[in-house]
Design an enzyme around this catalytic site. Structure first.
Site, PDB file in Angstrom:
ATOM      1  N   ARG A 109      83.973 -15.017  13.859  1.00  0.00           N
ATOM      2  CA  ARG A 109      85.227 -15.085  14.620  1.00  0.00           C
ATOM      3  C   ARG A 109      85.561 -16.563  14.757  1.00  0.00           C
ATOM      4  O   ARG A 109      84.794 -17.331  15.328  1.00  0.00           O
ATOM      5  CB  ARG A 109      85.067 -14.453  16.000  1.00  0.00           C
ATOM      6  N   HIS A 168      93.020  -9.462  12.444  1.00  0.00           N
ATOM      7  CA  HIS A 168      91.906  -8.852  13.188  1.00  0.00           C
ATOM      8  C   HIS A 168      91.637  -7.458  12.594  1.00  0.00           C
ATOM      9  O   HIS A 168      91.923  -6.439  13.224  1.00  0.00           O
ATOM     10  CB  HIS A 168      92.279  -8.780  14.673  1.00  0.00           C
ATOM     11  N   GLN A 172      89.553  -4.673  14.557  1.00  0.00           N
ATOM     12  CA  GLN A 172      90.284  -4.040  15.645  1.00  0.00           C
ATOM     13  C   GLN A 172      91.185  -2.932  15.099  1.00  0.00           C
ATOM     14  O   GLN A 172      91.212  -1.821  15.627  1.00  0.00           O
ATOM     15  CB  GLN A 172      91.131  -5.092  16.395  1.00  0.00           C
ATOM     16  N   ASP A 232      99.752  -6.580  22.841  1.00  0.00           N
ATOM     17  CA  ASP A 232      98.665  -7.564  22.857  1.00  0.00           C
ATOM     18  C   ASP A 232      99.139  -8.738  23.719  1.00  0.00           C
ATOM     19  O   ASP A 232     100.344  -8.853  24.009  1.00  0.00           O
ATOM     20  CB  ASP A 232      98.383  -8.018  21.401  1.00  0.00           C
ATOM     21  N   CYS A 263      94.574  -3.845  22.366  1.00  0.00           N
ATOM     22  CA  CYS A 263      93.287  -4.291  21.816  1.00  0.00           C
ATOM     23  C   CYS A 263      92.379  -4.869  22.891  1.00  0.00           C
ATOM     24  O   CYS A 263      91.161  -4.900  22.705  1.00  0.00           O
ATOM     25  CB  CYS A 263      93.513  -5.294  20.694  1.00  0.00           C
ATOM     26  N   ARG A 280      85.618   0.444  18.528  1.00  0.00           N
ATOM     27  CA  ARG A 280      85.191  -0.779  17.817  1.00  0.00           C
ATOM     28  C   ARG A 280      83.753  -0.588  17.318  1.00  0.00           C
ATOM     29  O   ARG A 280      83.420  -0.960  16.196  1.00  0.00           O
ATOM     30  CB  ARG A 280      85.252  -1.991  18.759  1.00  0.00           C
TER      31      ARG A 280
HETATM   32  N1  NVA Z   1      95.866 -11.919  19.694  1.00  0.00           N
HETATM   33  C1  NVA Z   1      94.672 -11.955  20.499  1.00  0.00           C
HETATM   34  C2  NVA Z   1      93.778 -10.798  20.149  1.00  0.00           C
HETATM   35  C3  NVA Z   1      92.543 -10.688  21.005  1.00  0.00           C
HETATM   36  C4  NVA Z   1      91.660  -9.569  20.596  1.00  0.00           C
HETATM   37  C5  NVA Z   1      93.961 -13.276  20.276  1.00  0.00           C
HETATM   38  O1  NVA Z   1      93.867 -13.710  19.126  1.00  0.00           O
HETATM   39  O2  NVA Z   1      93.515 -13.881  21.249  1.00  0.00           O
HETATM   40  N1   CP Z   2      89.721  -6.833  21.168  1.00  0.00           N
HETATM   41  C1   CP Z   2      88.781  -7.786  20.993  1.00  0.00           C
HETATM   42  O1   CP Z   2      88.538  -8.269  19.870  1.00  0.00           O
HETATM   43  O2   CP Z   2      88.098  -8.104  22.117  1.00  0.00           O
HETATM   44  P1   CP Z   2      87.155  -9.384  22.306  1.00  0.00           P
HETATM   45  O3   CP Z   2      88.012 -10.590  22.121  1.00  0.00           O
HETATM   46  O4   CP Z   2      86.598  -9.258  23.697  1.00  0.00           O
HETATM   47  O5   CP Z   2      86.069  -9.328  21.276  1.00  0.00           O
END
Ligand code: NVA
Ligand code: CP
Length: 308
Positions: free
Chosen positions: A106, A133, A136, A228, A268, A296
């Site tokens: 990540r 993502h 997700q 989101d 999400c 997930r």
């Molecule tokens: N768009 C959000 C998704 C979190 C799961 C981010 O990138 O922070």
């Molecule tokens: N939805 C998601 O990816 O959650 P986290 O950022 O907590 O991993």
């Protein structure tokens, strides 16, 4: 068709058949998990997990998931490995390939994940970049299949920022034939390249893809309403500015009146109540949203079991 050895970097790297097969594997694995049947298909295998951004769901679901498959996880935080700075990404990839059977990452820049995969001898899983993502959305598709039985005759409305989630939803909906309507403020739309990629796929799956600015039109008749956060990880400094720009893009009671009568709401998570979604809509749809979060685990176990 085997997915062994394949990276899981964007949903666009997969076809309709392989996405459906991953979802079927996830359903099978979920059933085994719920009934307590052992499924140690990755016995003794190790997943290296790199985190340059925070996480709750991804961290826990991958770590629990690999353990349930009989393997182990090693978590590497950004301050430990300082990806791309302490040593090159290509060296990191080649070293980790000698210790681990898979790498989950990540991070911010999608190009870093592509580079990691290029030099890695073991499969790489994208657990979120600024661009997409895919883990997700695989879980989201599993949730949609559980709730509606199939992907036929469904419309998903995504209301908010044209971000990593919007990009992956376009791919996931195009691949499974779900109609998708994305409503973002002017200037916050997903990139034209993504929209065209989605439209290209939708020719064979019959999905309708539209990107507009009116949230009421997007949600009209939708079976699934998705949102989101307005400011993603890394955009914290823009949060206040974005609150003003996105204020008409909140999933609330009035917006939900436009959706189909039995519409579900997906998020999400993490959620910012009072911003992209109201407290009452989130709580009304909490069962579905937490099923989605649970999925997930099952979706990612399917990915790991299929590629590692
Ligand atoms: N768009 C959000 C998704 C979190 C799961 C981010 O990138 O922070
Ligand atoms: N939805 C998601 O990816 O959650 P986290 O950022 O907590 O991993």
């Amino acid at each position: 068709m085997s997915l062994t050895g394949k990276d899981f970097i964007t949903l666009f790297d997969f076809d309709n058949h392989s996405i459906n097969s991953l979802i079927d594997t996830a359903i099978e694995i979920k059933q085994k998990t719920k009934t307590g049947k052992a499924h140690h298909v990755l016995k003794g295998k190790t997943l290296a997990m790199i985190f340059a951004k925070p996480s709750l769901r991804t961290r826990v679901s991958f770590e629990v998931g690999i353990q349930q498959l009989g393997g182990y996880a090693v978590v590497l935080k950004q301050d430990e490995i300082i990806l791309g700075k302490r040593e090159t990404i290509s060296d990191t990839a080649r070293v980790l390939s000698r210790y681990a059977d898979g790498i989950m990452i990540r991070t911010f820049d999608h190009k870093d994940v592509v580079e990691l995969a290029e030099y890695s001898d073991v499969p790489v899983i994208n657990a979120l970049t600024d661009f997409c993502h895919p883990c997700q959305v695989l879980a989201d598709l599993l949730t949609i299949k559980e709730k509606f039985g199939s992907f036929k005759n469904l419309k998903l409305a995504y209301v908010g920022d044209g971000n990593n989630m919007a990009n992956s939803l376009i791919a996931g909906c195009a691949l499974t034939g779900i109609d998708v309507s994305i409503a973002t403020p002017d200037g916050y739309e997903p990139g034209m390249d993504i929209i065209w990629k989605g439209k290209d796929i939708s020719i064979s799956t019959n999905s309708n893809i539209e990107v507009i600015n009116n949230p009421l039109d997007a949600v009209s008749g939708a079976n699934i309403v998705y949102t989101d956060v307005w400011a993603s990880m890394g955009q914290e400094k823009e949060a206040e500015k974005r609150k003003k720009i996105f204020k008409n893009y909140q999933v609330n009671e009035a917006l939900m009146k436009k959706a189909s009568a039995n519409a579900i709401v997906l998020h999400c998570l993490p959620a910012h109540r009072g911003e992209e979604i109201t407290e009452d809509i989130l709580e009304k749809h909490a069962d579905t949203i937490f099923d989605q979060a649970e999925n997930r685990l099952h979706a990612q176990k399917a990915v790991m079991a299929s590629i590692m």
